[in-house]
Design an enzyme around this catalytic site. Structure first.
Site, PDB file in Angstrom:
ATOM      1  N   HIS A 242       1.528   2.781  -3.359  1.00 20.84           N
ATOM      2  CA  HIS A 242       0.329   4.360  -3.930  1.00 20.84           C
ATOM      3  C   HIS A 242       1.028   5.627  -4.855  1.00 20.84           C
ATOM      4  O   HIS A 242       0.586   5.769  -5.316  1.00 20.84           O
ATOM      5  CB  HIS A 242      -1.242   3.386  -3.176  1.00 20.84           C
ATOM      6  CG  HIS A 242      -1.890   2.391  -4.124  1.00 20.84           C
ATOM      7  ND1 HIS A 242      -1.947   2.319  -5.364  1.00 20.84           N
ATOM      8  CD2 HIS A 242      -1.623   0.440  -3.411  1.00 20.84           C
ATOM      9  CE1 HIS A 242      -2.731   0.729  -5.651  1.00 20.84           C
ATOM     10  NE2 HIS A 242      -2.455   0.691  -4.019  1.00 20.84           N
TER      11      HIS A 242
ATOM     12  N   GLN B 147       0.772  -1.101   0.263  1.00 17.24           N
ATOM     13  CA  GLN B 147      -0.091   0.328   0.192  1.00 17.24           C
ATOM     14  C   GLN B 147       0.374   1.084   0.025  1.00 17.24           C
ATOM     15  O   GLN B 147       0.408   2.073  -0.463  1.00 17.24           O
ATOM     16  CB  GLN B 147      -0.716   0.353   1.014  1.00 17.24           C
ATOM     17  CG  GLN B 147      -1.861  -1.032   1.712  1.00 17.24           C
ATOM     18  CD  GLN B 147      -2.904  -1.086   0.020  1.00 17.24           C
ATOM     19  OE1 GLN B 147      -3.769  -0.014  -0.267  1.00 17.24           O
ATOM     20  NE2 GLN B 147      -2.293  -2.176  -0.842  1.00 17.24           N
TER      21      GLN B 147
ATOM     22  N   HIS C 255     -54.235  11.107   6.723  1.00 14.17           N
ATOM     23  CA  HIS C 255     -53.683   9.176   6.891  1.00 14.17           C
ATOM     24  C   HIS C 255     -54.374   8.383   8.129  1.00 14.17           C
ATOM     25  O   HIS C 255     -54.881   7.568   7.399  1.00 14.17           O
ATOM     26  CB  HIS C 255     -52.113   8.964   7.855  1.00 14.17           C
ATOM     27  CG  HIS C 255     -51.440  10.140   7.243  1.00 14.17           C
ATOM     28  ND1 HIS C 255     -50.918  11.170   6.365  1.00 14.17           N
ATOM     29  CD2 HIS C 255     -50.022   9.275   6.784  1.00 14.17           C
ATOM     30  CE1 HIS C 255     -50.558  11.033   5.824  1.00 14.17           C
ATOM     31  NE2 HIS C 255     -48.671   9.977   5.989  1.00 14.17           N
TER      32      HIS C 255
ATOM     33  N   GLU D 209      -8.747   1.217   6.065  1.00 14.38           N
ATOM     34  CA  GLU D 209      -8.858   0.375   4.495  1.00 14.38           C
ATOM     35  C   GLU D 209      -9.057  -1.206   4.652  1.00 14.38           C
ATOM     36  O   GLU D 209      -9.910  -2.162   4.020  1.00 14.38           O
ATOM     37  CB  GLU D 209      -8.498   0.594   3.255  1.00 14.38           C
ATOM     38  CG  GLU D 209      -8.262   1.159   2.124  1.00 14.38           C
ATOM     39  CD  GLU D 209      -8.231   1.054   0.927  1.00 14.38           C
ATOM     40  OE1 GLU D 209      -8.306   1.248  -0.183  1.00 14.38           O
ATOM     41  OE2 GLU D 209      -6.976   1.783   1.038  1.00 14.38           O
ATOM     42  N   HIS D 210      -7.491  -1.667   4.607  1.00 12.81           N
ATOM     43  CA  HIS D 210      -7.380  -2.804   4.614  1.00 12.81           C
ATOM     44  C   HIS D 210      -6.641  -3.645   5.451  1.00 12.81           C
ATOM     45  O   HIS D 210      -5.473  -2.744   6.671  1.00 12.81           O
ATOM     46  CB  HIS D 210      -6.399  -3.077   3.841  1.00 12.81           C
ATOM     47  CG  HIS D 210      -6.680  -3.055   2.330  1.00 12.81           C
ATOM     48  ND1 HIS D 210      -6.439  -1.675   1.986  1.00 12.81           N
ATOM     49  CD2 HIS D 210      -6.900  -2.750   1.430  1.00 12.81           C
ATOM     50  CE1 HIS D 210      -6.439  -1.217   0.124  1.00 12.81           C
ATOM     51  NE2 HIS D 210      -7.248  -2.133   0.284  1.00 12.81           N
TER      52      HIS D 210
ATOM     53  N   ASP E  14      -6.864  -7.039  -4.756  1.00 12.63           N
ATOM     54  CA  ASP E  14      -6.297  -6.205  -5.427  1.00 12.63           C
ATOM     55  C   ASP E  14      -7.134  -6.302  -6.360  1.00 12.63           C
ATOM     56  O   ASP E  14      -7.453  -5.598  -7.298  1.00 12.63           O
ATOM     57  CB  ASP E  14      -5.188  -5.337  -4.843  1.00 12.63           C
ATOM     58  CG  ASP E  14      -5.108  -4.436  -3.910  1.00 12.63           C
ATOM     59  OD1 ASP E  14      -6.336  -3.756  -3.518  1.00 12.63           O
ATOM     60  OD2 ASP E  14      -4.510  -3.350  -3.619  1.00 12.63           O
TER      61      ASP E  14
END
Length: 910
Positions: free
Chosen positions: A736, A733, A895, A802-803, A836
């Site tokens: 990235h 990661q 109603h 995230e992971h 991934d």
């Protein structure tokens, strides 16, 4: 983290000796470099590659190493790795052979440090500029002065006890003294700074050097050494700063101060001081940032020069290469050729030059022959230009830059040994020459020594330096208060919302108003795809757009099928139906969202995996219209992998655009871009902001999947974890981007076990092509040491990664404790990479802590659920009373009446 040093070299006068055919105007040339402010002493006992020292050691100063008979081959390897780029100073008093020392100088050593017994022989070596020799005396100050008289040797004062000794010798030598290098058994920052101010050059062990703002007592700040002799001629104390590229071409003029220089060294990028805004990280907003190569002072010590590698469009805010206009001459030619290499139309003359080696070689020989025949000044200039054009075309085709060529020239310019210079046989004969370059009288042709592929002495006791490493910060939760741990887990700061919105809003409004015209304009501007005449690629996609190697097609097909299986299993076979009370039946059924827009980022990596993760679930869900959007390449084309995936998932079209403009086009629709009902997919801060804006605009009537930010991973590892596996997952990661963050939570590991992970992290990182990305990410990444798995899971749930990777003894039990995470990977054989790409789970996941509120992309992201109610007369009688009572409480009489009128009807009709 330690950052080593920069290029230094010999005095300018050496360059005039029989070297006028070399270009000595290049400012990166060793001979034109000022003396370094310091030397970083490194160990060579196990040296195999420059990456082991860390590129940070090369931002300022020079490298210094002590050479022995056992390390001389590694010294040659170091010189081979650094020549023309970084100055290397070698202490060779233990090298017995003068021939070996000359070979080291020939291979690129800036200077050699010799003993008094060695020194006498060097003033007799032909072609040797003796200012490249530094003399280590053994006598008193008076003796030293006498011994140096009449020579141009530098002076090495080894292991001095105090500054007074240095001061005495400097005084004796006077103002025209040679360079003086000083080492001490214990060199403090105060010692080093004082030596710099005396115009002496301190030699400091590389592990002591730091970029930290608050160093330990043993550390020496590189920024302090750079600033030791600096003086400002401005009332505000700022330093005039010239920014150049590696070829010495001026990009712009800025200002620096102590804070900005320290931050530039820490971050490895161009950071300056703005007189209006203060600390200025140039390129944060535009993306046009500079990778730092080195920082140096001018001869008067009142101006800094930043040597950088410019990223993005250019240094100037007007998106030009420099603040003085576009590149000219060879730099402009190189930029043109590099662009044509990427985007030359198939079959064009330029494409043939790059792809047909024989044709290119023929053109080079043709133009060289015409240059030989040219006689007038005009003809020689024209033919030389032609030779340079085709020679640089060949270099560009081979991935060789002007910087590489000039470093090679620099390496030649400092050689001590000279070839005879005769022409080779066939050419000598052609031009009527008798001499050739063949060795005479059986003499063996001399070969420069090359380093071995591995160290000679495997059992050499000296170890590598521990600094200059890619290493995460450590925190012990037992030693730090909770607020410190919480602060350590803060994500990297993003650009301010106001700035982002100020950039994105006008783009969205422009696309909304002008449609395709605006979309094309932004694609031309941001992607440089000026040849595009339409912003959309419509299905069916031509086979020529999907030309891929069989192994790539197989990999995509395998991943496609696994993702399809997993998401197909999420389908609801039949509507949910519940009788809540007799005669009252409630149902829920799913329907696909009709039109979806899938954003596939471009930029630093090709991402067909994202196209799969977004496209396959849309296909499985049965969405009627699938629109992809992805930035094109400079030639207007898309990567064939993305087109192939679009074809497989049945996409209606691909929008050839990225950023906020692509999001706006899909949200509102244009003449050729279909409007969609939901936009999914990750992107940078501009894409995320655009998604948030359009989802809140009722005129767009579009929803989004989730907010998404930079990539992140959290690895929980106990004593059963393999250090190499842990490091590889963290790096997966970190590569990235510089704004990614990785976290390691070590459960009950001792220092040895933790060191094993850190060693693997550094080793693997230095072997990665995207090591610069990794370095930036690791700077704001952390390791937390905890005592139990319960504590680890509490921290993980608070962070909401995230992971999440669980490399622990019982990962299934740990998974039961997960409350917040985008996706979880269990055990040693489940790297995040399989998620991934090919396992089947989706990699479009919430980041930045949004895993506390959002799920990752799944089949449910592409469907909406519709409920239904079906009542019998009995059912209405059973529930009607409760409905009417609540309606009365809320004073909603209509109603109440809708039920009442039906019950009255039943009563009247039995």
């Amino acid at each position: 983290m330690i950052r080593p040093a920069v290029v230094v070299g010999v005095e300018k006068k050496f360059m005039s000796l029989e070297l006028t055919h070399f270009n000595t105007d290049n400012n990166t040339n060793l001979a034109n470099m000022a003396l370094p402010p310091f030397l970083a002493a490194v160990e060579l006992s196990n040296y195999t590659a420059l990456s082991e020292l860390g590129p940070e050691l090369l931002y300022a100063g020079g490298l210094f190493a002590v050479i022995t008979a056992g390390s001389i081959d590694r010294a040659f390897q170091l010189l081979k790795d650094t020549v023309g780029q970084h100055a290397v100073y070698l202490e060779v008093s233990n090298v017995q052979s003068q021939e070996d020392v000359i070979n080291l100088l020939d291979a690129g050593a800036a200077k050699v440090f010799v003993s008094s017994s060695q020194a006498s022989g060097f003033d007799k070596v032909p072609n040797l500029d003796t200012s490249r020799v530094v003399y280590r005396p053994t006598g008193s100050a008076g003796d030293t002065t006498a011994e140096l008289e009449g020579t141009s040797f530098g002076l090495y004062l080894q292991n001095v006890k105090n500054a007074e000794v240095v001061g005495q010798i400097l005084h004796e030598l006077g103002k025209k003294r040679p360079p003086v290098y000083v080492s001490k058994a214990i060199m403090t920052e105060d010692d080093a700074v004082e030596l710099c101010r005396q115009d002496a050059i301190p030699i400091i062990a590389a592990p002591q050097l730091t970029f930290a703002a608050e160093p330990s007592a043993q550390q020496v700040r590189v920024a302090a050494l750079l600033l030791a002799e600096a003086k400002s001629d401005r009332a505000d104390g700022l330093f005039t700063t010239l920014v150049t590229d590696e070829r010495g071409i001026a990009l712009g003029l800025v200002y620096s101060n102590e804070e900005s220089i320290a931050e530039s060294l820490r971050s490895g990028r161009g950071v300056y001081h703005s007189r209006k805004r203060g600390l200025w990280r140039k390129g944060d907003t535009s993306g046009d940032w500079q990778e730092l190569v080195r920082i140096e002072l001018d001869c008067d010590h009142d101006c800094f020069r930043f040597v950088v590698r410019q990223q993005g469009n250019g240094f100037c805010h007007l998106q030009k290469a420099t603040c003085f206009g576009e590149y000219q001459g060879l730099s402009k030619l190189q930029k043109t050729l590099q662009g044509r290499k990427r985007s030359a139309p198939e079959g064009s003359y330029t494409a043939r030059l790059f792809n047909d080696t024989k044709m290119l070689n023929a053109k080079i020989m043709e133009e060289a022959a015409e240059l030989c025949e040219a006689t007038s000044k005009e003809d020689v200039a024209a033919e030389t230009a032609d030779v340079l054009y085709f020679a640089l075309t060949k270099a560009t085709a081979a991935g060789v830059s002007l910087e590489d060529i000039e470093r090679n020239l620099d390496a030649k310019s400092i050689k001590v040994k000279r070839r005879k210079g005769d022409a080779k046989g066939p050419y000598a004969e052609k031009f009527g020459l008798n001499g050739t370059s063949a060795p005479a009288n059986g003499e063996k042709k001399e070969m420069l020594r090359e380093a071995e592929s591995k160290p000679k002495s495997e059992d050499d006791p000296a170890g590598r330096t521990k600094d200059g490493r890619i290493q995460m910060r450590r925190f012990y939760t037992t030693k730090e208060p909770p607020d410190v741990i919480q602060e350590a887990l803060q994500r990297p700061s993003q650009r301010s919302t106001d700035k982002i919105m100020g950039i994105v809003n006008p783009i969205i409004k422009d696309v909304q108003a002008k449609g395709d015209k605006a979309l094309l304009e932004y694609t031309h501007k941001f992607e440089k795809a000026t040849s595009l005449t339409t912003p959309v690629l419509k299905a069916p996609f031509h086979k020529s757009l999907m030309q891929l190697p069989p192994e790539t097609i197989e990999a995509i097909d395998i991943s496609f099928e696994n993702i399809r299986k997993f998401h197909a299993a999420q389908k609801e076979d039949k509507p949910l139906e519940v009788e809540t009370m007799p005669g009252v039946v409630c149902s829920r059924f799913a329907r696909p969202i009709e039109r979806v827009g899938l954003y596939v980022p471009g930029g630093t990596a090709v991402l067909p995996s994202t196209a799969l993760m977004l496209g396959v679930p849309a296909m499985v869900a049965g969405c009627q219209k699938i629109v992809l959007a992805s930035p094109p390449r400079a030639d207007g084309s898309l990567t064939p992998e993305i087109v192939y995936v679009a074809h497989k998932v049945g996409a209606e079209s691909i929008v050839l655009a990225g950023g906020a403009q692509a999001v706006a086009a899909m949200a509102y629709g244009t003449e050729n871009v279909s409007k969609v009902d939901k936009i999914l997919g990750p992107g940078n801060q501009f894409v995320t902001a655009a998604k948030m804006i359009v989802s809140n605009d009722t005129t767009a009537n579009v929803s989004i999947d989730m907010p998404a930010g930079p990539s992140e991973i959290l690895v929980i590892a106990d004593s059963t974890a393999n250090p190499a596996f842990v490091a590889s997952d963290l790096l997966s990661q970190a590569e990235h981007g510089v704004d990614s963050q990785v976290v390691c939570i070590a459960v009950g590991l001792n220092d040895t076990q933790l060191q094993a992970i850190e060693d693997e992290l550094h080793k693997q990182a230095m072997a990665l092509p995207r090591v610069d990305m990794v370095r930036g990410a690791i700077e704001h990444s952390v390791t937390l040491l905890v005592s139990s798995i319960d504590e680890a899971m509490t921290l993980s749930n608070a962070y909401a990664p995230e992971h999440l990777i669980l490399q622990v003894a019982d990962p299934l039990a740990a998974r039961d404790m997960v409350q917040n995470a985008g996706s979880v990977f269990l055990g040693p054989w489940t790297p995040e990479s399989v998620g991934d790409y090919s396992a089947g789970v989706n990699h479009a996941l919430p980041t930045y802590g949004y895993a506390k509120q959002y799920s990752g992309v799944n089949l449910g992201s592409y469907v909406k659920h519709i409920t239904s109610a079906n009542l019998t007369a009995e059912g209405l009688k059973n529930v009607g009373g409760a409905v009417m009572q609540l309606a009365a409480v809320e004073e909603l009489d209509a109603h109440k009446r809708a039920v009442e009128i039906r019950l009255e009807h039943m009563a009247r009709n039995g």
